[in-house]
Design an enzyme around this catalytic site. Structure first.
Site, PDB file in Angstrom:
ATOM      1  N   GLY A   9       7.699 -32.894 -17.520  1.00 49.62           N
ATOM      2  CA  GLY A   9       8.073 -31.721 -18.318  1.00 49.62           C
ATOM      3  C   GLY A   9       8.283 -30.515 -17.422  1.00 49.62           C
ATOM      4  N   ASP A  53      11.414 -39.855 -19.156  1.00 54.53           N
ATOM      5  CA  ASP A  53      10.965 -39.647 -20.525  1.00 54.53           C
ATOM      6  C   ASP A  53       9.449 -39.866 -20.481  1.00 54.53           C
ATOM      7  OD1 ASP A  53      10.053 -40.116 -23.083  1.00 54.53           O
ATOM      8  OD2 ASP A  53      11.713 -41.403 -23.683  1.00 54.53           O
ATOM      9  N   TYR A 143       0.948 -30.135 -34.275  1.00 54.86           N
ATOM     10  CA  TYR A 143       0.761 -29.779 -32.858  1.00 54.86           C
ATOM     11  C   TYR A 143      -0.734 -29.573 -32.566  1.00 54.86           C
ATOM     12  CZ  TYR A 143       1.184 -26.845 -28.635  1.00 54.86           C
ATOM     13  OH  TYR A 143       1.073 -26.316 -27.377  1.00 54.86           O
ATOM     14  N   LYS A 147      -3.180 -31.719 -30.105  1.00 50.05           N
ATOM     15  CA  LYS A 147      -3.916 -31.111 -28.990  1.00 50.05           C
ATOM     16  C   LYS A 147      -5.418 -31.357 -29.134  1.00 50.05           C
ATOM     17  CE  LYS A 147      -0.598 -29.523 -26.445  1.00 50.05           C
ATOM     18  NZ  LYS A 147      -0.354 -30.176 -25.137  1.00 50.05           N
TER      19      LYS A 147
HETATM   20  N1  SER Z   1       2.712 -21.271 -27.639  1.00 50.58           N
HETATM   21  C1  SER Z   1       2.444 -22.433 -28.419  1.00 50.58           C
HETATM   22  C2  SER Z   1       3.208 -22.416 -29.701  1.00 50.58           C
HETATM   23  O1  SER Z   1       3.500 -21.357 -30.176  1.00 50.58           O
HETATM   24  C3  SER Z   1       0.987 -22.510 -28.735  1.00 50.58           C
HETATM   25  O2  SER Z   1       0.333 -23.249 -27.770  1.00 50.58           O
HETATM   26  O3  SER Z   1       3.472 -23.452 -30.221  1.00 50.58           O
END
Ligand code: SER
Length: 318
Positions: A9, A53, A143, A147
């Protein structure tokens, strides 16, 4: 030759600047940049680059063997706002890539991993102000769920297999070289770009939405400092709270107005408002400060100065 470092990345907002910094420390040839697409000229021309990838275990194994990689920085991820649109894809990318890299360390092919977590691990039931390291963690975004799960996989691999994996819960990261993509904190980058280009900005968060933020140089310093710290100082193996300062869109606009009195801002909150409302206003990062001497150095007004100066220069060069 120093042990090779692989950045997965590398062409993203943080990956670009982290790769350049790692190359300045470990030597250009020893830091292999990789992404699903090519990146900035500076990144592509300063050292080795491979198309990878981050969910392709075979390709990662091949490149790790080719360059005798010993450290992996895994920056590939789908951020909060995009992940809400493609939840299954986000889960697949964010978790598969981590699992591949953790397995490589478990098998002792690589020695060390850096993997970023986020303020998104917190949810609306967490304390909002100076959110502590250990508290209620009930994220509402995919997300955040990825995490939080990742943090506990890191901790599990550390405890059970001795894997040296280190992590930071980044706040919103602000920078001018490479734009962020698909995050909720992205307004804090867009606002500066639009201020220079248009003199006005249409903000997707409400004026008083307070979020933790950090300028890129501090985020890179914290990352390198954590990775270089003696292992016994790294006592938290889920992920460290990390903070620079906190601000609202209105405060960022006021900071811009000190340089550009005519700057105008409108507020039109969209679906990202709900995500922002579930996150902390500010972060207590005292463990990072005491365990490995973390100290941020850039606050809002200094960041505004850096952002406006550099964006003006790059727009002028176009
Ligand atoms: N900056 C990220 C977001 O806004 C948060 O870790 O998704």
């Amino acid at each position: 030759m120093a042990d090779a470092v692989l950045v997965l990345g590398a062409c993203g907002q943080i990956g670009t600047e982290l790769t350049i910094r790692l190359r300045s420390i470990y030597g250009n040839a020893n830091v292999i940049a990789s992404d699903i697409k090519e990146g900035s000229k500076e990144l592509m021309e300063s050292g080795p680059f491979e198309i990878i990838d981050a969910t392709d275990a075979q390709k990662i194994h091949e490149i790790v063997r080719k360059y005798q990689v010993k450290k992996v920085y895994l920056l590939a991820a789908m951020l909060s706002a995009t992940a809400e649109k493609y939840p299954k894809k986000a889960w697949h990318l964010n978790m598969t890539s981590l699992s591949i890299v953790l397995d490589l360390a478990k098998e002792k092919v690589i020695d060390q991993i850096y993997w970023p977590s986020s303020i998104a691990v917190f949810g609306s039931t967490s304390p909002k102000v100076r959110t502590p390291q250990s508290t209620i963690l009930e994220p509402s975004t995919v997300y955040g769920i990825s995490k939080l799960s990742g943090e506990y996989w890191c901790n599990y691999f550390h405890i059970n297999y001795g894997v040296d994996v280190r992590s930071l819960r980044y706040p919103g990261i602000v920078s001018w070289k490479t734009q962020p993509g698909g995050g909720t904190t992205d307004y804090a980058v867009d606002i500066y770009l639009q201020a220079v280009k248009e003199g006005k900005y249409d903000c997707f968060l409400s004026e008083d939405t307070r979020l933790p933020m950090m300028y890129m140089d501090d985020a890179i310093d914290a990352t390198i400092q954590l990775m270089e710290a003696a292992a016994e100082k790294v006592k938290i193996r889920t992920s460290y709270n990390l903070s620079g300062f906190d601000c609202t869109p209105k405060e960022v606009a006021a900071s811009i107005k000190k340089h550009m009195p005519g700057f105008q801002i409108n507020y039109n909150p969209d679906f990202r408002q709900q995500i922002a409302d579930s996150w902390p206003n500010s972060i207590d990062d005292s463990f990072a400060r005491t365990h490995w001497n973390w100290n941020h150095s850039i606050d809002l007004d200094e960041m505004t100065n850096i952002m406006l100066t550099n964006i003006k220069e790059s727009v002028f060069q176009l």
